[in-house]
Write an enzyme that holds these catalytic residues in place. Structure first.
Site, PDB file in Angstrom:
ATOM      1  CB  THR A 102      -9.330   1.418  -5.937  1.00 18.12           C
ATOM      2  OG1 THR A 102      -8.910   0.629  -4.822  1.00 18.12           O
ATOM      3  CG2 THR A 102      -8.413   1.177  -7.125  1.00 18.12           C
ATOM      4  CG  HIS A 157      -1.728  13.031  -6.388  1.00 14.24           C
ATOM      5  ND1 HIS A 157      -2.527  13.726  -7.247  1.00 14.24           N
ATOM      6  CD2 HIS A 157      -2.521  12.661  -5.341  1.00 14.24           C
ATOM      7  CE1 HIS A 157      -3.756  13.781  -6.768  1.00 14.24           C
ATOM      8  NE2 HIS A 157      -3.786  13.148  -5.601  1.00 14.24           N
ATOM      9  CE  LYS A 161      -3.515   9.770  -8.256  1.00 14.12           C
ATOM     10  NZ  LYS A 161      -4.228   8.605  -7.715  1.00 14.12           N
ATOM     11  CB  THR A 168      -9.695  14.039  -6.816  1.00 16.94           C
ATOM     12  OG1 THR A 168      -9.513  13.028  -5.816  1.00 16.94           O
ATOM     13  CG2 THR A 168     -10.440  15.229  -6.233  1.00 16.94           C
TER      14      THR A 168
HETATM   15  N1  LIG Z   1     -10.464   7.822  -2.634  1.00 18.88           N
HETATM   16  C1  LIG Z   1      -9.511   8.420  -1.900  1.00 18.88           C
HETATM   17  O1  LIG Z   1      -9.787   9.264  -1.020  1.00 18.88           O
HETATM   18  C2  LIG Z   1      -8.086   8.007  -2.102  1.00 18.88           C
HETATM   19  C3  LIG Z   1      -7.799   7.097  -3.067  1.00 18.88           C
HETATM   20  N2  LIG Z   1      -6.530   6.620  -3.201  1.00 18.88           N
HETATM   21  C4  LIG Z   1      -6.360   5.558  -4.179  1.00 18.88           C
HETATM   22  O2  LIG Z   1      -6.105   4.349  -3.468  1.00 18.88           O
HETATM   23  C5  LIG Z   1      -5.323   3.480  -4.263  1.00 18.88           C
HETATM   24  C6  LIG Z   1      -4.113   2.999  -3.464  1.00 18.88           C
HETATM   25  O3  LIG Z   1      -3.277   4.107  -3.183  1.00 18.88           O
HETATM   26  P1  LIG Z   1      -1.952   3.905  -2.301  1.00 18.88           P
HETATM   27  O4  LIG Z   1      -2.290   3.294  -0.993  1.00 18.88           O
HETATM   28  O5  LIG Z   1      -1.238   5.199  -2.340  1.00 18.88           O
HETATM   29  O6  LIG Z   1      -1.158   2.843  -3.191  1.00 18.88           O
HETATM   30  P2  LIG Z   1       0.055   1.899  -2.762  1.00 18.88           P
HETATM   31  O7  LIG Z   1       0.768   1.583  -4.024  1.00 18.88           O
HETATM   32  O8  LIG Z   1       0.818   2.479  -1.637  1.00 18.88           O
HETATM   33  O9  LIG Z   1      -0.665   0.580  -2.210  1.00 18.88           O
HETATM   34  C7  LIG Z   1      -1.433  -0.219  -3.048  1.00 18.88           C
HETATM   35  C8  LIG Z   1      -1.834  -1.460  -2.309  1.00 18.88           C
HETATM   36  O10 LIG Z   1      -2.660  -2.216  -3.180  1.00 18.88           O
HETATM   37  C9  LIG Z   1      -2.031  -3.444  -3.490  1.00 18.88           C
HETATM   38  N3  LIG Z   1      -2.185  -3.737  -4.924  1.00 18.88           N
HETATM   39  C10 LIG Z   1      -1.957  -2.902  -5.943  1.00 18.88           C
HETATM   40  N4  LIG Z   1      -2.177  -3.520  -7.112  1.00 18.88           N
HETATM   41  C11 LIG Z   1      -2.548  -4.777  -6.799  1.00 18.88           C
HETATM   42  C12 LIG Z   1      -2.909  -5.908  -7.581  1.00 18.88           C
HETATM   43  N5  LIG Z   1      -2.949  -5.862  -8.922  1.00 18.88           N
HETATM   44  N6  LIG Z   1      -3.239  -7.059  -6.931  1.00 18.88           N
HETATM   45  C13 LIG Z   1      -3.218  -7.105  -5.586  1.00 18.88           C
HETATM   46  N7  LIG Z   1      -2.870  -6.062  -4.795  1.00 18.88           N
HETATM   47  C14 LIG Z   1      -2.548  -4.916  -5.399  1.00 18.88           C
HETATM   48  C15 LIG Z   1      -0.583  -3.291  -3.114  1.00 18.88           C
HETATM   49  O11 LIG Z   1      -0.061  -4.574  -2.791  1.00 18.88           O
HETATM   50  P3  LIG Z   1       1.518  -4.854  -2.756  1.00 18.88           P
HETATM   51  O12 LIG Z   1       1.991  -4.459  -1.392  1.00 18.88           O
HETATM   52  O13 LIG Z   1       1.604  -6.309  -3.010  1.00 18.88           O
HETATM   53  O14 LIG Z   1       2.102  -4.016  -3.866  1.00 18.88           O
HETATM   54  C16 LIG Z   1      -0.666  -2.353  -1.931  1.00 18.88           C
HETATM   55  O15 LIG Z   1      -0.987  -3.058  -0.777  1.00 18.88           O
HETATM   56  C17 LIG Z   1      -4.977   4.267  -5.538  1.00 18.88           C
HETATM   57  O16 LIG Z   1      -5.897   3.931  -6.553  1.00 18.88           O
HETATM   58  C18 LIG Z   1      -5.199   5.717  -5.098  1.00 18.88           C
HETATM   59  O17 LIG Z   1      -5.476   6.584  -6.171  1.00 18.88           O
HETATM   60  C19 LIG Z   1      -5.512   7.053  -2.418  1.00 18.88           C
HETATM   61  C20 LIG Z   1      -5.735   7.991  -1.464  1.00 18.88           C
HETATM   62  C21 LIG Z   1      -7.045   8.563  -1.220  1.00 18.88           C
HETATM   63  O1  LIG Z   2      -3.176   8.271  -5.032  1.00 17.39           O
HETATM   64  C1  LIG Z   2      -3.347   9.133  -4.138  1.00 17.39           C
HETATM   65  O2  LIG Z   2      -2.488   9.387  -3.286  1.00 17.39           O
HETATM   66  C2  LIG Z   2      -4.637   9.845  -4.123  1.00 17.39           C
HETATM   67  N1  LIG Z   2      -5.549   9.452  -4.952  1.00 17.39           N
HETATM   68  C3  LIG Z   2      -6.870   9.942  -5.063  1.00 17.39           C
HETATM   69  C4  LIG Z   2      -7.126  10.425  -6.463  1.00 17.39           C
HETATM   70  O3  LIG Z   2      -6.672   9.785  -7.426  1.00 17.39           O
HETATM   71  O4  LIG Z   2      -7.817  11.432  -6.631  1.00 17.39           O
HETATM   72  C5  LIG Z   2      -7.245  10.898  -3.973  1.00 17.39           C
HETATM   73  C6  LIG Z   2      -6.141  11.696  -3.371  1.00 17.39           C
HETATM   74  O5  LIG Z   2      -5.895  12.827  -4.148  1.00 17.39           O
HETATM   75  C7  LIG Z   2      -4.869  10.904  -3.125  1.00 17.39           C
END
Ligand SMILES: NC(=O)C1=CN([C@@H]2O[C@H](COP(=O)(O)OP(=O)(O)OC[C@H]3O[C@@H](n4cnc5c(N)ncnc54)[C@H](OP(=O)(O)O)[C@@H]3O)[C@@H](O)[C@H]2O)C=CC1
Ligand SMILES: O=C(O)C1=N[C@H](C(=O)O)C[C@H](O)C1
Length: 264
Positions: A102, A157, A161, A168
Protein backbone atom coordinates in the site's frame (compact mmCIF):
# COMPACT_ATOMS: atom_id res chain seq x y z
CA UNK A 1 12.93 -20.51 13.12
CA UNK A 2 16.12 -18.44 12.86
CA UNK A 3 16.29 -14.81 11.83
CA UNK A 4 17.63 -15.62 8.38
CA UNK A 5 14.41 -16.83 6.72
CA UNK A 6 13.37 -20.23 5.44
CA UNK A 7 16.52 -21.67 3.85
CA UNK A 8 15.94 -25.39 3.35
CA UNK A 9 12.15 -25.22 3.86
CA UNK A 10 10.03 -27.14 1.37
CA UNK A 11 6.50 -26.45 2.65
CA UNK A 12 4.76 -23.55 0.89
CA UNK A 13 4.53 -20.29 2.81
CA UNK A 14 0.99 -19.79 4.13
CA UNK A 15 -0.19 -16.42 2.81
CA UNK A 16 -3.14 -14.17 3.68
CA UNK A 17 -4.27 -11.47 1.23
CA UNK A 18 -6.20 -8.34 2.20
CA UNK A 19 -8.02 -6.25 -0.40
CA UNK A 20 -8.64 -9.50 -2.26
CA UNK A 21 -11.15 -8.01 -4.69
CA UNK A 22 -8.99 -4.98 -5.55
CA UNK A 23 -6.83 -4.69 -8.67
CA UNK A 24 -3.72 -5.92 -6.83
CA UNK A 25 -5.58 -8.40 -4.63
CA UNK A 26 -6.99 -10.18 -7.70
CA UNK A 27 -3.56 -10.21 -9.32
CA UNK A 28 -1.96 -11.66 -6.16
CA UNK A 29 -4.50 -14.48 -5.97
CA UNK A 30 -4.07 -15.20 -9.66
CA UNK A 31 -0.26 -15.27 -9.52
CA UNK A 32 -0.24 -17.26 -6.25
CA UNK A 33 -2.40 -19.96 -7.87
CA UNK A 34 0.41 -20.65 -10.35
CA UNK A 35 3.19 -20.97 -7.73
CA UNK A 36 4.11 -23.86 -5.49
CA UNK A 37 6.12 -21.86 -2.91
CA UNK A 38 3.03 -20.10 -1.53
CA UNK A 39 -0.41 -21.26 -0.44
CA UNK A 40 -3.21 -18.75 0.07
CA UNK A 41 -4.95 -19.72 3.31
CA UNK A 42 -6.96 -16.53 3.83
CA UNK A 43 -8.38 -13.83 1.54
CA UNK A 44 -10.42 -10.93 2.91
CA UNK A 45 -12.16 -7.89 1.44
CA UNK A 46 -14.07 -4.95 2.93
CA UNK A 47 -16.93 -5.17 0.42
CA UNK A 48 -18.44 -8.67 0.42
CA UNK A 49 -17.55 -10.89 -2.54
CA UNK A 50 -17.91 -14.67 -2.71
CA UNK A 51 -14.62 -15.66 -4.28
CA UNK A 52 -11.71 -14.41 -6.39
CA UNK A 53 -9.62 -16.72 -8.61
CA UNK A 54 -11.32 -19.70 -6.98
CA UNK A 55 -10.44 -18.59 -3.43
CA UNK A 56 -13.24 -17.95 -0.90
CA UNK A 57 -13.17 -14.36 0.34
CA UNK A 58 -14.13 -13.50 3.93
CA UNK A 59 -15.26 -10.19 5.36
CA UNK A 60 -12.42 -7.91 6.50
CA UNK A 61 -14.22 -7.46 9.84
CA UNK A 62 -12.51 -9.43 12.64
CA UNK A 63 -9.24 -9.91 10.74
CA UNK A 64 -7.56 -11.01 13.99
CA UNK A 65 -10.12 -13.82 14.37
CA UNK A 66 -9.50 -14.95 10.77
CA UNK A 67 -5.73 -14.87 11.31
CA UNK A 68 -6.07 -16.96 14.48
CA UNK A 69 -8.20 -19.52 12.68
CA UNK A 70 -6.17 -19.87 9.45
CA UNK A 71 -2.64 -19.30 10.87
CA UNK A 72 -0.91 -17.67 7.88
CA UNK A 73 2.86 -17.11 7.98
CA UNK A 74 2.65 -13.79 6.12
CA UNK A 75 -0.12 -11.33 5.26
CA UNK A 76 0.22 -9.38 2.00
CA UNK A 77 -1.58 -6.04 2.02
CA UNK A 78 -2.35 -3.85 -1.00
CA UNK A 79 -5.34 -1.78 0.16
CA UNK A 80 -5.43 1.84 1.36
CA UNK A 81 -3.42 3.59 4.07
CA UNK A 82 -6.27 3.63 6.63
CA UNK A 83 -7.10 -0.07 6.37
CA UNK A 84 -3.46 -1.01 6.03
CA UNK A 85 -2.65 0.52 9.43
CA UNK A 86 -5.46 -1.53 11.01
CA UNK A 87 -4.46 -4.76 9.25
CA UNK A 88 -0.80 -4.33 10.19
CA UNK A 89 -1.80 -3.77 13.84
CA UNK A 90 -3.82 -7.01 13.71
CA UNK A 91 -0.75 -8.83 12.33
CA UNK A 92 1.42 -7.41 15.14
CA UNK A 93 -1.14 -8.59 17.70
CA UNK A 94 -1.37 -12.07 16.18
CA UNK A 95 2.36 -12.54 15.42
CA UNK A 96 1.95 -12.66 11.63
CA UNK A 97 4.67 -11.25 9.33
CA UNK A 98 3.44 -8.65 6.87
CA UNK A 99 4.33 -7.43 3.38
CA UNK A 100 2.86 -3.97 2.72
CA UNK A 101 2.49 -2.71 -0.85
CA UNK A 102 0.00 0.00 0.00
CA UNK A 103 1.13 3.57 -0.73
CA UNK A 104 -0.06 7.02 0.38
CA UNK A 105 0.79 6.79 4.09
CA UNK A 106 1.11 10.01 6.06
CA UNK A 107 3.63 10.42 8.87
CA UNK A 108 1.32 8.76 11.43
CA UNK A 109 0.74 5.84 9.09
CA UNK A 110 4.48 5.32 8.57
CA UNK A 111 4.99 5.50 12.35
CA UNK A 112 2.31 2.81 12.79
CA UNK A 113 4.21 0.52 10.39
CA UNK A 114 7.44 1.17 12.31
CA UNK A 115 5.68 0.34 15.59
CA UNK A 116 4.37 -2.96 14.20
CA UNK A 117 7.87 -3.86 12.99
CA UNK A 118 8.96 -3.97 16.63
CA UNK A 119 6.73 -7.07 17.08
CA UNK A 120 6.77 -8.84 13.70
CA UNK A 121 8.85 -8.88 10.50
CA UNK A 122 7.48 -6.19 8.17
CA UNK A 123 8.52 -5.31 4.64
CA UNK A 124 7.06 -2.19 3.03
CA UNK A 125 7.91 -1.26 -0.54
CA UNK A 126 6.29 1.35 -2.76
CA UNK A 127 7.12 -0.76 -5.81
CA UNK A 128 7.72 -4.51 -6.07
CA UNK A 129 9.14 -4.59 -9.61
CA UNK A 130 12.77 -5.41 -10.36
CA UNK A 131 12.80 -2.71 -13.05
CA UNK A 132 12.09 0.03 -10.51
CA UNK A 133 14.84 -1.33 -8.25
CA UNK A 134 17.23 -0.95 -11.23
CA UNK A 135 15.81 2.50 -12.05
CA UNK A 136 16.48 3.65 -8.48
CA UNK A 137 20.13 2.63 -8.76
CA UNK A 138 20.46 4.31 -12.18
CA UNK A 139 18.85 7.51 -10.88
CA UNK A 140 21.23 7.63 -7.91
CA UNK A 141 24.22 7.33 -10.26
CA UNK A 142 22.90 9.85 -12.79
CA UNK A 143 22.07 12.47 -10.16
CA UNK A 144 25.52 12.10 -8.59
CA UNK A 145 27.20 12.36 -12.01
CA UNK A 146 25.17 15.39 -13.14
CA UNK A 147 25.07 17.63 -10.06
CA UNK A 148 23.89 20.85 -11.75
CA UNK A 149 21.20 19.39 -13.99
CA UNK A 150 17.53 20.32 -13.58
CA UNK A 151 15.39 17.35 -12.50
CA UNK A 152 11.71 16.66 -13.18
CA UNK A 153 9.88 13.53 -11.99
CA UNK A 154 6.73 12.47 -13.84
CA UNK A 155 4.48 9.49 -13.08
CA UNK A 156 1.46 8.22 -15.01
CA UNK A 157 -1.17 5.82 -13.64
CA UNK A 158 -4.68 4.52 -14.30
CA UNK A 159 -7.67 6.70 -13.50
CA UNK A 160 -8.55 4.68 -10.37
CA UNK A 161 -5.41 5.56 -8.42
CA UNK A 162 -6.06 7.50 -5.20
CA UNK A 163 -2.70 8.84 -4.02
CA UNK A 164 -0.58 11.41 -5.85
CA UNK A 165 2.25 11.57 -6.45
CA UNK A 166 2.68 7.81 -6.49
CA UNK A 167 4.56 6.05 -3.71
CA UNK A 168 7.27 5.17 -6.23
CA UNK A 169 7.66 8.81 -7.27
CA UNK A 170 8.10 9.75 -3.60
CA UNK A 171 10.71 7.02 -3.21
CA UNK A 172 12.58 8.29 -6.29
CA UNK A 173 12.44 11.83 -4.87
CA UNK A 174 13.93 10.56 -1.60
CA UNK A 175 16.66 8.78 -3.61
CA UNK A 176 17.42 12.06 -5.43
CA UNK A 177 17.66 13.87 -2.08
CA UNK A 178 20.03 11.17 -0.85
CA UNK A 179 22.28 11.76 -3.86
CA UNK A 180 22.11 15.56 -3.98
CA UNK A 181 20.79 16.87 -0.65
CA UNK A 182 17.25 17.99 0.14
CA UNK A 183 15.64 19.99 -2.68
CA UNK A 184 12.43 21.99 -2.90
CA UNK A 185 9.69 19.92 -4.57
CA UNK A 186 7.32 21.85 -6.86
CA UNK A 187 4.11 19.93 -7.54
CA UNK A 188 2.88 20.88 -11.02
CA UNK A 189 3.25 24.42 -12.31
CA UNK A 190 0.64 27.01 -13.13
CA UNK A 191 0.64 30.66 -14.13
CA UNK A 192 3.76 32.79 -13.80
CA UNK A 193 6.02 30.22 -12.20
CA UNK A 194 9.51 30.03 -13.70
CA UNK A 195 11.79 27.28 -12.48
CA UNK A 196 14.03 28.20 -9.53
CA UNK A 197 17.53 26.79 -9.19
CA UNK A 198 17.69 23.37 -7.61
CA UNK A 199 13.94 22.74 -7.40
CA UNK A 200 12.51 19.39 -8.52
CA UNK A 201 9.30 19.44 -10.50
CA UNK A 202 6.85 16.63 -9.70
CA UNK A 203 4.00 15.71 -12.05
CA UNK A 204 1.22 13.13 -11.63
CA UNK A 205 -0.90 12.10 -14.63
CA UNK A 206 -4.02 9.91 -14.40
CA UNK A 207 -5.47 8.36 -17.55
CA UNK A 208 -7.29 5.21 -18.62
CA UNK A 209 -5.77 1.91 -17.60
CA UNK A 210 -2.04 2.79 -17.47
CA UNK A 211 -0.46 0.26 -15.09
CA UNK A 212 2.36 2.56 -13.96
CA UNK A 213 5.06 4.69 -15.57
CA UNK A 214 7.84 6.68 -13.89
CA UNK A 215 10.27 9.07 -15.61
CA UNK A 216 13.18 10.97 -14.08
CA UNK A 217 14.30 13.69 -16.51
CA UNK A 218 17.69 15.38 -16.06
CA UNK A 219 18.66 18.29 -18.31
CA UNK A 220 21.08 21.20 -18.67
CA UNK A 221 21.31 23.61 -21.61
CA UNK A 222 23.11 21.07 -23.78
CA UNK A 223 22.07 17.54 -22.79
CA UNK A 224 18.97 15.64 -21.71
CA UNK A 225 18.86 12.29 -19.94
CA UNK A 226 15.50 10.54 -19.51
CA UNK A 227 15.29 7.42 -17.31
CA UNK A 228 11.91 5.72 -17.65
CA UNK A 229 10.27 2.56 -16.31
CA UNK A 230 6.96 1.22 -17.63
CA UNK A 231 5.17 -1.64 -15.91
CA UNK A 232 3.60 -3.90 -18.51
CA UNK A 233 1.24 -5.60 -16.07
CA UNK A 234 0.40 -5.82 -12.36
CA UNK A 235 1.78 -9.36 -12.46
CA UNK A 236 5.30 -7.97 -11.87
CA UNK A 237 4.19 -6.31 -8.63
CA UNK A 238 2.32 -9.42 -7.47
CA UNK A 239 5.27 -11.70 -8.21
CA UNK A 240 7.65 -9.37 -6.36
CA UNK A 241 5.35 -9.14 -3.34
CA UNK A 242 5.01 -12.93 -3.15
CA UNK A 243 8.81 -13.29 -3.46
CA UNK A 244 9.02 -10.87 -0.53
CA UNK A 245 6.49 -12.93 1.47
CA UNK A 246 8.54 -16.11 0.95
CA UNK A 247 11.75 -14.30 1.90
CA UNK A 248 10.17 -12.65 4.98
CA UNK A 249 8.62 -15.78 6.45
CA UNK A 250 10.47 -16.92 9.56
CA UNK A 251 12.60 -13.79 9.96
CA UNK A 252 13.05 -11.87 13.19
CA UNK A 253 10.82 -8.89 13.97
CA UNK A 254 12.01 -5.70 12.26
CA UNK A 255 11.60 -3.55 9.17
CA UNK A 256 13.02 -4.92 5.91
CA UNK A 257 13.56 -3.56 2.36
CA UNK A 258 12.65 -5.13 -0.99
CA UNK A 259 16.30 -4.64 -2.05
CA UNK A 260 17.24 -7.31 0.52
CA UNK A 261 14.89 -9.77 -1.22
CA UNK A 262 16.44 -8.99 -4.61
CA UNK A 263 19.98 -9.35 -3.23
CA UNK A 264 19.23 -12.77 -1.64
N1 LIG B 1 3.97 -1.49 -3.97
C1 LIG B 1 3.59 -1.81 -5.22
O1 LIG B 1 4.34 -2.44 -6.00
C2 LIG B 1 2.21 -1.46 -5.67
C3 LIG B 1 1.41 -0.76 -4.82
N2 LIG B 1 0.11 -0.52 -5.15
C4 LIG B 1 -0.69 0.13 -4.12
O2 LIG B 1 -1.62 -0.84 -3.63
C5 LIG B 1 -2.78 -0.19 -3.16
C6 LIG B 1 -4.02 -0.83 -3.78
O3 LIG B 1 -4.00 -0.61 -5.18
P1 LIG B 1 -5.16 -1.23 -6.10
O4 LIG B 1 -5.24 -2.70 -5.91
O5 LIG B 1 -4.94 -0.68 -7.45
O6 LIG B 1 -6.45 -0.55 -5.46
P2 LIG B 1 -7.98 -0.98 -5.61
O7 LIG B 1 -8.76 0.25 -5.35
O8 LIG B 1 -8.21 -1.71 -6.88
O9 LIG B 1 -8.20 -2.02 -4.42
C7 LIG B 1 -8.10 -1.62 -3.09
C8 LIG B 1 -8.52 -2.75 -2.20
O10 LIG B 1 -8.34 -2.32 -0.86
C9 LIG B 1 -9.60 -2.26 -0.21
N3 LIG B 1 -9.68 -1.03 0.60
C10 LIG B 1 -9.37 0.21 0.21
N4 LIG B 1 -9.60 1.08 1.20
C11 LIG B 1 -10.06 0.35 2.23
C12 LIG B 1 -10.48 0.69 3.55
N5 LIG B 1 -10.45 1.95 4.01
N6 LIG B 1 -10.91 -0.32 4.36
C13 LIG B 1 -10.93 -1.59 3.91
N7 LIG B 1 -10.55 -1.96 2.66
C14 LIG B 1 -10.12 -1.00 1.84
C15 LIG B 1 -10.65 -2.28 -1.29
O11 LIG B 1 -11.83 -2.85 -0.76
P3 LIG B 1 -13.26 -2.64 -1.47
O12 LIG B 1 -13.36 -3.71 -2.51
O13 LIG B 1 -14.22 -2.81 -0.36
O14 LIG B 1 -13.23 -1.25 -2.04
C16 LIG B 1 -9.98 -3.13 -2.35
O15 LIG B 1 -10.14 -4.48 -2.05
C17 LIG B 1 -2.60 1.30 -3.49
O16 LIG B 1 -2.10 1.97 -2.36
C18 LIG B 1 -1.54 1.26 -4.59
O17 LIG B 1 -0.81 2.46 -4.69
C19 LIG B 1 -0.42 -0.92 -6.33
C20 LIG B 1 0.34 -1.59 -7.23
C21 LIG B 1 1.74 -1.91 -6.99
O1 LIG C 1 -1.58 2.34 -7.66
C1 LIG C 1 -0.91 1.72 -8.51
O2 LIG C 1 -1.42 1.17 -9.49
C2 LIG C 1 0.55 1.66 -8.30
N1 LIG C 1 1.02 2.14 -7.20
C3 LIG C 1 2.36 2.12 -6.76
C4 LIG C 1 2.83 3.52 -6.48
O3 LIG C 1 2.07 4.33 -5.93
O4 LIG C 1 3.99 3.83 -6.76
C5 LIG C 1 3.26 1.30 -7.63
C6 LIG C 1 2.89 1.19 -9.07
O5 LIG C 1 3.37 2.29 -9.77
C7 LIG C 1 1.40 0.98 -9.30
Amino acid sequence: MSGSGREGESEPVRVAVTGAAGRMGRELLDVAAGRDDVEVVLAVNRTPVDSVAGVDVRSADDLSGHLGETEPDVLVDFTGPESSVDYVAACAEMGVAVVVGTTGFDEDGRAALDAAAESVPLLHATNFSRGIAALRRAVGEAVAALPDYDIEVTETHHNGKRDAPSGTANTLLDDIDDARGDAERVYGREGDQPRTEGEIGVHARRAGGVTGEHEVLLADDHQTLSLTHRAGSRGVFAAGALDAAVWLSGRDAGGYDFEEVLDA
